[in-house]
Design a protein around this motif. Sequence first.
Motif, PDB file in Angstrom:
ATOM      1  N   ASP A 438       0.810  -1.219   0.000  1.00  0.00           N
ATOM      2  CA  ASP A 438       0.000   0.000   0.000  1.00  0.00           C
ATOM      3  C   ASP A 438       0.838   1.262   0.000  1.00  0.00           C
ATOM      4  O   ASP A 438       0.343   2.334  -0.344  1.00  0.00           O
ATOM      5  CB  ASP A 438      -0.933   0.017   1.220  1.00  0.00           C
ATOM      6  CG  ASP A 438      -1.973  -1.084   1.163  1.00  0.00           C
ATOM      7  OD1 ASP A 438      -2.375  -1.452   0.041  1.00  0.00           O
ATOM      8  OD2 ASP A 438      -2.369  -1.584   2.228  1.00  0.00           O
ATOM      9  N   LYS A 439       2.092   1.155   0.425  1.00  0.00           N
ATOM     10  CA  LYS A 439       2.989   2.304   0.455  1.00  0.00           C
ATOM     11  C   LYS A 439       4.209   2.003  -0.390  1.00  0.00           C
ATOM     12  O   LYS A 439       4.937   1.040  -0.118  1.00  0.00           O
ATOM     13  CB  LYS A 439       3.444   2.614   1.888  1.00  0.00           C
ATOM     14  CG  LYS A 439       2.384   3.206   2.786  1.00  0.00           C
ATOM     15  CD  LYS A 439       2.984   3.584   4.139  1.00  0.00           C
ATOM     16  CE  LYS A 439       1.946   4.271   5.007  1.00  0.00           C
ATOM     17  NZ  LYS A 439       2.516   4.703   6.308  1.00  0.00           N
ATOM     18  N   ARG A 440       4.432   2.815  -1.411  1.00  0.00           N
ATOM     19  CA  ARG A 440       5.657   2.655  -2.174  1.00  0.00           C
ATOM     20  C   ARG A 440       6.850   3.026  -1.305  1.00  0.00           C
ATOM     21  O   ARG A 440       6.785   3.952  -0.491  1.00  0.00           O
ATOM     22  CB  ARG A 440       5.626   3.543  -3.424  1.00  0.00           C
ATOM     23  CG  ARG A 440       4.539   3.154  -4.403  1.00  0.00           C
ATOM     24  CD  ARG A 440       4.500   4.074  -5.610  1.00  0.00           C
ATOM     25  NE  ARG A 440       3.241   3.910  -6.328  1.00  0.00           N
ATOM     26  CZ  ARG A 440       2.780   4.744  -7.248  1.00  0.00           C
ATOM     27  NH1 ARG A 440       3.489   5.819  -7.584  1.00  0.00           N
ATOM     28  NH2 ARG A 440       1.624   4.510  -7.827  1.00  0.00           N
ATOM     29  N   VAL A 441       7.924   2.307  -1.480  1.00  0.00           N
ATOM     30  CA  VAL A 441       9.140   2.570  -0.718  1.00  0.00           C
ATOM     31  C   VAL A 441       9.730   3.901  -1.146  1.00  0.00           C
ATOM     32  O   VAL A 441       9.909   4.163  -2.345  1.00  0.00           O
ATOM     33  CB  VAL A 441      10.167   1.443  -0.926  1.00  0.00           C
ATOM     34  CG1 VAL A 441      11.475   1.763  -0.199  1.00  0.00           C
ATOM     35  CG2 VAL A 441       9.593   0.109  -0.463  1.00  0.00           C
ATOM     36  N   VAL A 442      10.039   4.757  -0.174  1.00  0.00           N
ATOM     37  CA  VAL A 442      10.725   6.021  -0.420  1.00  0.00           C
ATOM     38  C   VAL A 442      11.912   6.082   0.526  1.00  0.00           C
ATOM     39  O   VAL A 442      11.748   6.093   1.748  1.00  0.00           O
ATOM     40  CB  VAL A 442       9.810   7.232  -0.197  1.00  0.00           C
ATOM     41  CG1 VAL A 442      10.582   8.532  -0.472  1.00  0.00           C
ATOM     42  CG2 VAL A 442       8.580   7.160  -1.093  1.00  0.00           C
ATOM     43  N   LEU A 443      13.111   6.115  -0.039  1.00  0.00           N
ATOM     44  CA  LEU A 443      14.343   6.144   0.739  1.00  0.00           C
ATOM     45  C   LEU A 443      15.153   7.380   0.387  1.00  0.00           C
ATOM     46  O   LEU A 443      15.348   7.687  -0.790  1.00  0.00           O
ATOM     47  CB  LEU A 443      15.194   4.898   0.461  1.00  0.00           C
ATOM     48  CG  LEU A 443      14.535   3.531   0.654  1.00  0.00           C
ATOM     49  CD1 LEU A 443      15.521   2.415   0.294  1.00  0.00           C
ATOM     50  CD2 LEU A 443      14.041   3.353   2.076  1.00  0.00           C
ATOM     51  N   LEU A 444      15.615   8.074   1.399  1.00  0.00           N
ATOM     52  CA  LEU A 444      16.569   9.175   1.244  1.00  0.00           C
ATOM     53  C   LEU A 444      17.883   8.672   1.811  1.00  0.00           C
ATOM     54  O   LEU A 444      17.958   8.291   2.977  1.00  0.00           O
ATOM     55  CB  LEU A 444      16.078  10.400   2.012  1.00  0.00           C
ATOM     56  CG  LEU A 444      17.030  11.595   2.109  1.00  0.00           C
ATOM     57  CD1 LEU A 444      17.330  12.179   0.732  1.00  0.00           C
ATOM     58  CD2 LEU A 444      16.434  12.669   3.027  1.00  0.00           C
ATOM     59  N   THR A 445      18.924   8.636   0.999  1.00  0.00           N
ATOM     60  CA  THR A 445      20.155   7.966   1.411  1.00  0.00           C
ATOM     61  C   THR A 445      21.367   8.812   1.053  1.00  0.00           C
ATOM     62  O   THR A 445      21.346   9.550   0.071  1.00  0.00           O
ATOM     63  CB  THR A 445      20.250   6.573   0.753  1.00  0.00           C
ATOM     64  OG1 THR A 445      21.430   5.914   1.169  1.00  0.00           O
ATOM     65  CG2 THR A 445      20.258   6.686  -0.767  1.00  0.00           C
ATOM     66  N   ARG A 446      22.428   8.693   1.859  1.00  0.00           N
ATOM     67  CA  ARG A 446      23.589   9.572   1.689  1.00  0.00           C
ATOM     68  C   ARG A 446      24.661   8.984   0.783  1.00  0.00           C
ATOM     69  O   ARG A 446      25.698   9.616   0.563  1.00  0.00           O
ATOM     70  CB  ARG A 446      24.188   9.907   3.070  1.00  0.00           C
ATOM     71  CG  ARG A 446      25.008  11.192   3.069  1.00  0.00           C
ATOM     72  CD  ARG A 446      25.471  11.586   4.452  1.00  0.00           C
ATOM     73  NE  ARG A 446      26.515  10.712   4.970  1.00  0.00           N
ATOM     74  CZ  ARG A 446      27.061  10.878   6.175  1.00  0.00           C
ATOM     75  NH1 ARG A 446      26.640  11.840   6.970  1.00  0.00           N
ATOM     76  NH2 ARG A 446      28.012  10.055   6.582  1.00  0.00           N
ATOM     77  N   SER A 447      24.452   7.813   0.269  1.00  0.00           N
ATOM     78  CA  SER A 447      25.439   7.220  -0.624  1.00  0.00           C
ATOM     79  C   SER A 447      24.711   6.366  -1.647  1.00  0.00           C
ATOM     80  O   SER A 447      23.485   6.228  -1.592  1.00  0.00           O
ATOM     81  CB  SER A 447      26.459   6.386   0.169  1.00  0.00           C
ATOM     82  OG  SER A 447      27.549   6.005  -0.655  1.00  0.00           O
TER      83      SER A 447
END
Length: 778
Positions: A438-447
Motif C-alpha cells: 500500500d505504500k511505495r518505498v521512499v528512501l533518502l540515502t547519503r550514498s
Amino acid sequence: MINLKGVCVAVLLLSFSTTHAQVNSNKQGASFKFNSTDVEIQFYSPSIVRVFKTPVNKPYKKSSLVIIKTPDKTNVTQQREGSNLILRSLALKVVVNETNGSVVFYDLSGKQLLKDSTTTFTPKEEAGSPSYNVKASFVLDADEPVYGVGQVMDNKFNRRNSKYVMKNENTFTYSPYFMSVKGYGVYWDNYSISEYADSPGNLSFQSLGHCADYYFMYGKNADGVIKQIRSLSGKAPMLPLWAYGFFQSKERYTKQEESLEVLQKYRSLKIPIDVIIQDWRYWPEFNGTDSAWNSQRFDTDRFPNPKKWVDDIHKLNARLMIVTWPGFGPKTDQRKELDSKKMILNFDTWPPKSGARPYDVFNPEALNIYWKYLNERIFSYIGNDGWWLDSTEPDHINVKDADFDVPTHLGSYRSVKNAFSLMHNGGIATHQKAASKDKRVVLLTRSGFVGQQRYGSNTWSGDVGSTWEMLEKQIPAALNYTLMGIPNWNSDIGGFFAGRWNKEGGAKNPKYQELYLRWMQFGTFCPMMRSHGTEVPREIYNFGNRGDWCFDGQEKMINMRYRLLPYIYSTSWDVSHNDGTFMRPLIMDFAADAKTHEIGNQYLFGRSVMVAPVTKPEVSSWPVYLPASTTWIDFWTGEQLAGGQTVNKEVPKDIIPMYVKAGSILPWGPAVQYSGEKKWDDLDLRIYPGANGRFTLYEDEKDNYNYEKGSYSTIDISWNDAKKELTLYTQKGTYPGMLVSRKFNVCLVKPGLNIGMQANTAGKVVNYNGRQVTISFN
C-alpha cells in the motif's frame, strides 16, 4: 545467499605480445587463453557484452551484488578473417585477435567504439587471504568525452584527464562506470576501494579481487546506455506523488510538538508542503550518553505518543520521513543480538565516542534482523511514510588501516565497502515492499552505487557546506551521478553546514538569503525538493514575511514545483517505464552539438524544460547556452530564440533561467497546498510552438504498487506545428477513482501571453471524456 568469492573487479586482461591465443567459439561468444589469462566473452543481449577474465588455472565463480539480469538468448554469428575472430550480433561487432589477444568493440558500420589495452593481475594478500590487484586499461579516442564515475565534488563534468580514489565517503559517491559521448558505457563489476585514472590514450580501473569482470553496453546514445545499465541492474520503480512535493527538515526537531508546529505554520501561511522529516535522537539517551544510539525507540518524554504524532501529521495532509542509521550503540538490543551472531563490523561509526558500530549489511540474516526491529518499533507501530537512511557509506571514526581488514559476510571490508549503501537500501526496501504493497518505498540515502535505483532510493549529496562554490559543484556532480542510471538525487537546500552564516545573522542575513534562494531554485528542478541543514533554521518563515523578497522568492519556487507536478509525475512514469532520466545533461539530447560536451552547469529537467541555475552572488545576468538544432522559448517571457548561441538572461533574485524546447507540451497543474489536494480535472496545457511534439500524461492511485499490475492511465498528446493542431488521443488504461471527464485549458504560448507563473488567460477550453479530440489554432 551471496557468497564472497563473488566479489570481483571489472576490467580486461590482455597483454600485447606474439603469443597465439587459443580461441574457442560458442553460441553466444567465445573463450580463449592468452598469455597467463583466461578470457570469456559472452553476449547478454545484442547490445551488451560481458568480458570475464581470471588468471590462468585460477577459475573463479562470480556472484554479483549488482547484476540481476540473466543472458538473453542472442543470435551471434561468427567469422574468421586471418588472425581475427569476429563476433557479430544485431547491434555490435566484437573482434578478438588471436595474435595479440585484443578485444575491440565496433558498431555495425565498422566504427571503432572501444579497445581494451591491458589487464594485469598482481598477487596480493588481502586480510590474510590470497587475492589480486587487478588493473584494466582501455583505449579511447584522444578527444572522446566520458561521464559518470559518480558524484564527485570537483566541479568537473567530463571525466577525462582525471584521477579518483573510488572510496565512498560523505559527499563522495563512486561507482566504477563510465559513459562515452559515442553512445556506449562500461560498468566494471567490483565493489572494493578502487582507482579510476585517465590520461591520453589510456583509461583504467584498478581494484581488489579475483577476476576482471565488466559489461560493455552500446546504446547509441546516453538514453540507450541508461536503458541497458538498468536492464542489467534493475529498473527504477515509481515513487508516490507526495515524494515530488516539498520536504522540510532541520537538524533536528527535538520533540513531537515541534514538527507539528512547523506543519501548522506552513498550512496557516498557505505555503505548500508534503513532508516533514525527523532527524536523529528521537530515541532516549542512556545515562546522558549516545550508547543507545539508533535504538529505534522513542523517548517517552519528548515523543510521548508517537502513533498520535504521525496520525496528527497525516491529518495535516503531510507525510513523515524518519531517520535510521546503520550503526548501533552498545546498549541497544539490536547491537547485542547482532554482536552475539558476529554481525557487527568492528570499527567505530557515528557519533564519536558513542561506541556505535555498523552492522554487516552483506549478511542476509543481518538484514532480516535490522528490519525486524525497524518494523516492530517504527513502521508497523507508527505508520511512517518514508526512511531517511543516513551515513550509508558508512561514517568511519578514528580510521585505522586494519579497519579495512575487518571481515564481512562476503570478505574483507575493503573488498566490498563501496556496495554498503546498495545492500543497506536493498534490505530495507525489499522487506518493506514484502510487508506492504500500500505504500511505495521512499528512501533518502547519503550514498549509492550502480543498481541502487531498483530500491526507490533518492541519494543526497551529503553534508556539504553553505557556500556558493559548493552550490556550483552540485550540478555536475548530480548530472554525472544520474548518468549512471540512478535517476533520483537531491541536495540540502542552502547547504548543510551553515555555521559561518549563523554568526552573521543567519536566515536574516541578505547574503545567506540570496544563496538559499538560488539553491532553492536549483532544488525545485531536482527529483526531490528538500530543505535541510544545521545551525541556521530553514523554514520559510525564518527568512521574513510575505512581501520580503526572500520569502516571496521561496514561495514562488515552491508554488512552481506544485504547478509542475503533472509534468513531474509523468516524467516519473517515463523514468520507470521507459528508463528515462529526470536531470538530463545536454549531451543526452544534443550530443551532436560539440559545445554541449563540456557543459555541466545546465540541464533539462524532464525532456522539455532546460534550467541553468545561478551559482554566483550579486549577478544581474546569467549566460545560458541554447543547444543547436532546436528553437527555445524563454519560460518567463515567451520569447523564441534560435539554438546554437549563448544568451545572457536577466536574473533578478527571484528568476532562474528556464527555457522550453519548441514543440513541448507542458501540463500546468492547479494551485494546491499539498500534492493530492485537488484532482487533475482542470489542467492547463501550455503548447510551445516551433516544432512538432508529444507528451504522455500519466495518472494512477498516487501511491501503492497497483501500477505494477497495470492499474494506471495515460493520455498521449501531440502537437502538429505545421497544421497548428493539438490532438488528445483516446485515454488508455484504467484504475480505481480514475477521472472519466475533465477540462483542459489549451494555451499557445506567445511572447507576453500566458507565460511564467501566470494563469491561463487566453486559449481554448476542451472538454475531454477520454476519446480522441483535435483542436486547431489556425
